[in-house]
Motif scaffolding. Structure first.
Motif, PDB file in Angstrom:
ATOM      1  N   GLY A  40      61.793  30.578   5.827  1.00 42.24           N
ATOM      2  CA  GLY A  40      61.919  29.348   5.025  1.00 42.24           C
ATOM      3  C   GLY A  40      63.392  28.977   4.957  1.00 42.24           C
ATOM      4  N   PRO A 108      61.677  32.591   0.951  1.00 46.07           N
ATOM      5  CA  PRO A 108      61.682  31.390   0.119  1.00 46.07           C
ATOM      6  C   PRO A 108      60.904  30.255   0.799  1.00 46.07           C
ATOM      7  CG  PRO A 108      63.761  31.533   1.325  1.00 46.07           C
ATOM      8  CD  PRO A 108      62.818  32.566   1.918  1.00 46.07           C
ATOM      9  N   PRO A 112      58.044  23.485  -3.474  1.00 46.57           N
ATOM     10  CA  PRO A 112      58.547  23.629  -4.848  1.00 46.57           C
ATOM     11  C   PRO A 112      57.811  22.700  -5.819  1.00 46.57           C
ATOM     12  CG  PRO A 112      60.039  22.234  -3.569  1.00 46.57           C
ATOM     13  CD  PRO A 112      58.849  22.526  -2.683  1.00 46.57           C
ATOM     14  N   ASN A 126      51.026  27.513  -1.268  1.00 44.62           N
ATOM     15  CA  ASN A 126      51.922  28.649  -0.998  1.00 44.62           C
ATOM     16  C   ASN A 126      51.191  29.960  -0.735  1.00 44.62           C
ATOM     17  OD1 ASN A 126      53.961  26.851  -1.241  1.00 44.62           O
ATOM     18  ND2 ASN A 126      54.769  27.619  -3.185  1.00 44.62           N
TER      19      ASN A 126
HETATM   20  N1  LIG Z   1      61.391  33.223  -7.535  1.00 44.58           N
HETATM   21  C1  LIG Z   1      62.136  32.286  -8.063  1.00 44.58           C
HETATM   22  O1  LIG Z   1      62.839  32.517  -9.052  1.00 44.58           O
HETATM   23  C2  LIG Z   1      62.177  30.905  -7.460  1.00 44.58           C
HETATM   24  C3  LIG Z   1      63.222  30.029  -7.803  1.00 44.58           C
HETATM   25  C4  LIG Z   1      63.245  28.769  -7.209  1.00 44.58           C
HETATM   26  C5  LIG Z   1      62.247  28.382  -6.305  1.00 44.58           C
HETATM   27  N2  LIG Z   1      61.265  29.262  -6.005  1.00 44.58           N
HETATM   28  C6  LIG Z   1      60.213  28.914  -5.035  1.00 44.58           C
HETATM   29  O2  LIG Z   1      60.748  28.996  -3.710  1.00 44.58           O
HETATM   30  C7  LIG Z   1      59.963  28.184  -2.840  1.00 44.58           C
HETATM   31  C8  LIG Z   1      60.867  27.341  -1.940  1.00 44.58           C
HETATM   32  O3  LIG Z   1      61.596  26.427  -2.695  1.00 44.58           O
HETATM   33  P1  LIG Z   1      62.608  25.380  -1.990  1.00 44.58           P
HETATM   34  O4  LIG Z   1      63.220  24.582  -3.062  1.00 44.58           O
HETATM   35  O5  LIG Z   1      63.457  26.092  -1.021  1.00 44.58           O
HETATM   36  O6  LIG Z   1      61.561  24.468  -1.180  1.00 44.58           O
HETATM   37  P2  LIG Z   1      61.854  23.570   0.114  1.00 44.58           P
HETATM   38  O7  LIG Z   1      60.674  22.697   0.298  1.00 44.58           O
HETATM   39  O8  LIG Z   1      63.185  22.931   0.003  1.00 44.58           O
HETATM   40  O9  LIG Z   1      61.937  24.634   1.285  1.00 44.58           O
HETATM   41  C9  LIG Z   1      60.844  25.395   1.670  1.00 44.58           C
HETATM   42  C10 LIG Z   1      60.955  25.693   3.137  1.00 44.58           C
HETATM   43  O10 LIG Z   1      59.826  26.493   3.496  1.00 44.58           O
HETATM   44  C11 LIG Z   1      59.466  26.089   4.788  1.00 44.58           C
HETATM   45  N3  LIG Z   1      58.110  26.517   5.134  1.00 44.58           N
HETATM   46  C12 LIG Z   1      56.931  25.967   4.799  1.00 44.58           C
HETATM   47  N4  LIG Z   1      55.915  26.651   5.370  1.00 44.58           N
HETATM   48  C13 LIG Z   1      56.491  27.659   6.067  1.00 44.58           C
HETATM   49  C14 LIG Z   1      55.986  28.700   6.877  1.00 44.58           C
HETATM   50  N5  LIG Z   1      54.682  28.859   7.081  1.00 44.58           N
HETATM   51  N6  LIG Z   1      56.869  29.552   7.431  1.00 44.58           N
HETATM   52  C15 LIG Z   1      58.192  29.409   7.226  1.00 44.58           C
HETATM   53  N7  LIG Z   1      58.724  28.445   6.478  1.00 44.58           N
HETATM   54  C16 LIG Z   1      57.886  27.581   5.908  1.00 44.58           C
HETATM   55  C17 LIG Z   1      59.646  24.586   4.807  1.00 44.58           C
HETATM   56  O11 LIG Z   1      59.716  24.080   6.130  1.00 44.58           O
HETATM   57  C18 LIG Z   1      60.929  24.442   4.030  1.00 44.58           C
HETATM   58  O12 LIG Z   1      62.048  24.441   4.884  1.00 44.58           O
HETATM   59  C19 LIG Z   1      59.053  27.362  -3.746  1.00 44.58           C
HETATM   60  O13 LIG Z   1      57.787  27.937  -3.765  1.00 44.58           O
HETATM   61  C20 LIG Z   1      59.695  27.493  -5.119  1.00 44.58           C
HETATM   62  O14 LIG Z   1      58.788  27.331  -6.173  1.00 44.58           O
HETATM   63  C21 LIG Z   1      61.215  30.493  -6.557  1.00 44.58           C
END
Ligand SMILES: NC(=O)c1ccc[n+]([C@@H]2O[C@H](COP(=O)([O-])OP(=O)(O)OC[C@H]3O[C@@H](n4cnc5c(N)ncnc54)[C@H](O)[C@@H]3O)[C@@H](O)[C@H]2O)c1
Ligand SMILES: O=C(O)C[C@H](O)C(=O)O
Length: 354
Positions: A40, A108, A112, A126
Motif C-alpha cells: 500500500g 497500510p 480510509p 479492507n
Molecule cells: N492503524 C492505524 O492507527 C491507522 C491510522 C491511519 C489509517 N489507518 C488505515 O490505513 C489504511 C490506509 O490509509 P491511507 O490513508 O493510506 O489510504 P489511501 O487510500 O491513501 O492509501 C491506500 C493504498 O492502498 C492501496 N491498495 C488498495 N488495495 C491494495 C491491495 N490489494 N494491495 C496493495 N495495495 C492496495 C491503494 O492503491 C492505496 O495506494 C486505511 O484502512 C486506514 O483506515 C490505520
C-alpha cells in the motif's frame, strides 16, 4: 567515499525514534541485513512511511508494493542517499517478489474513512484486501513480522491470524496490530496538559512522556492509561476524562478536519515508522524494546488485546500485563470488551467463510 558519506548521513538522521538505534550501539555498517516491505506504499500513509523507512539505518532493502503507482514512489525515494536499496513493485504479479525475503511487512493497504463513517464501515473492502495480502505473505515470507495498519485493526488482525492458521504458518509472536498512533496521540495530549516534555531530546533534562494505551484501535476500545503516565501530573478527574475522550476520538478529529480527503496519514506514517523500528531493533537483539500493540493475548479473556509488548529476536517476547488500574480505567476496560470481542469475531468469521 560513498560509505563514509552514507554513515555520516545516517548519524545525522534526526527522525525521532528512528535514528536512536545507531546511537544505541549499531553503527550502520554493522547492522544486519534487513528487508522491509510496505504494502500500500503509494497511498496517503504508504508514501511518507516509505520515506521514513528509507531514513532508517536498520533497513538494507526496502520493497514498495501497491496495485499501481509504486515505480514512481520507489524512483523518488531511492534517490535519498541512505543505506537501503529501494525497489518498487506494482500489481499482483509482482507481489511475491516484493515479499520474498522480507523480515518485516508493513500493511497500510486499504480504504480510509470519510466523515460520518466508523472504522468498521471499512470492513467490507479492507477485509478482502488484507486477506489476499496475508495469503501472499504466508506463501512468500511466512516468517516475517507483520505490522497491520489497515482498518478496522480490531478485525484485520484476527483475519490475518486465521489466514496464517489455514496456511499452517501462524506464529502469534509475529503478528501485530499497529496501535502506536494511539500512544503518540496520548503522549501529545498528555504532555500538553501536564506541561511535560512531549518527546525526549538530548538537550532537554525533563523526562520523556510515556502513556500506555491498551484495548483495541477504535473508539471506546482505545483505552489510554493516564494513571500510569510518566512523568506523573496532578490532573483532575475531568481532565483525565477529557484526555481519554480526545485520544479515543483522535482519528475522527483528523477525518473531520480532512473533510472527505481521508484520515490520518502523516502522524500514522510517523507512528508506523516507530513501530517498525521497534520490531527491527527487537529482531537485531536490542534489549528492552517495549511498545504497545494489538496482539494475541492472555491479558484479558479476549483472544486479541493491545497492551505493552516486549519485542525480541522472534517478535513478541513477552506480552506485559495491565498493571494497576483506577476505577475509571477498570470501567473503561469492562465497557470496551463487548465491542472488541464482536470485532474480533467478525474478522474470524469472515476469514473462515470466504
Ligand atoms: N492503524 C492505524 O492507527 C491507522 C491510522 C491511519 C489509517 N489507518 C488505515 O490505513 C489504511 C490506509 O490509509 P491511507 O490513508 O493510506 O489510504 P489511501 O487510500 O491513501 O492509501 C491506500 C493504498 O492502498 C492501496 N491498495 C488498495 N488495495 C491494495 C491491495 N490489494 N494491495 C496493495 N495495495 C492496495 C491503494 O492503491 C492505496 O495506494 C486505511 O484502512 C486506514 O483506515 C490505520
Ligand atoms: O481514524 C481513522 O479512520 C484512521 C486511524 O485509525 C486513526 O486512528 O487515525
Amino acid at each position: 567515499m560513498r560509505t563514509s558519506m552514507l554513515k555520516s548521513i545516517v548519524r545525522r538522521s534526526s527522525v525521532p525514534g528512528v535514528s536512536s538505534v545507531s546511537r544505541r550501539g549499531f553503527a550502520s555498517g554493522s547492522a544486519p541485513e534487513r528487508k522491509v516491505a510496505v504494502l500500500g506504499a503509494a497511498g496517503g500513509i504508504g508514501q511518507p512511511l516509505s520515506l521514513l523507512m528509507k531514513l532508517n539505518p536498520l533497513v538494507s532493502r526496502l520493497a514498495l508494493y501497491d496495485i499501481a503507482g509504486t515505480p514512481g514512489v520507489a524512483a523518488d525515494v531511492s534517490h535519498i542517499n541512505t543505506r537501503s536499496e529501494v525497489a518498487g513493485f506494482a500489481g499482483e504479479e509482482q507481489l511475491g517478489q516484493a515479499l520474498e525475503g522480507a523480515d518485516v511487512v508493513i500493511i497500510p493497504a486499504g480504504v480510509p474513512r470519510k466523515p460520518g463513517m466508523t472504522r468498521d464501515d471499512l470492513f467490507n473492502i479492507n477485509a478482502g484486501i488484507v486477506k489476499s495480502l496475508c495469503t501472499a505473505i504466508a506463501k512468500y515470507c511466512p516468517h516475517a513480522l507483520v505490522n497491520m495498519i489497515s482498518n478496522p485493526v480490531n478485525s484485520t488482525v484476527p483475519i490475518a491470524a486465521e489466514v496464517f492458521k489455514k496456511a499452517g504458518t501462524y506464529d502469534e509472536k509475529r503478528l501485530f496490530g499497529v496501535t502506536t498512533l494511539d500512544v503518540v496521540r496520548a503522549k501529545t495530549f498528555y504532555a500538553g496538559k501536564a506541561r511535560a516534555n512531549v518527546a525526549g531530546t538530548f538537550l532537554c533534562l525533563l523526562p520523556e512522556v510515556n502513556v500506555p494505551v491498551v484495548g483495541g484501535h477504535a473508539g471506546i476500545t482505545i483505552l489510554p492509561l493516564f494513571s500510569q503516565a510518566t512523568p506523573t501530573a496532578n490532573l483532575s478527574d475531568e481532565e483525565i476524562e477529557a484526555l481519554t475522550k480526545r485520544t479515543q476520538d483522535g482519528g475522527t478529529e483528523v477525518v473531520e478536519a480532512k473533510a472527505g480527503k481521508g484520515s490520518a496519514t502523516l502522524s500514522m506514517a510517523y507512528a508506523g515508522a516507530i513501530f517498525a523500528d521497534a520490531c527491527l531493533k527487537g529482531l537485531n537483539g536490542v534489549p528492552d524494546v517495549v511498545e504497545c500493540s494489538f496482539v494475541q493475548s492472555n491479558v484479558t479473556e479476549l483472544p486479541f488485546f493491545a497492551s505493552k509488548v516486549r519485542l525480541g529476536k522472534n517478535g513478541v517476547e513477552e506480552v506485559l500485563g495491565l498493571g494497576q488500574l483506577t476505577d475509571y480505567e477498570k470501567k473503561g476496560l469492562e465497557a470496551l470488551k463487548p465491542e472488541l470481542l464482536s470485532s474480533i469475531e467478525k474478522g474470524i468469521k469472515f476469514a473462515n467463510a470466504n
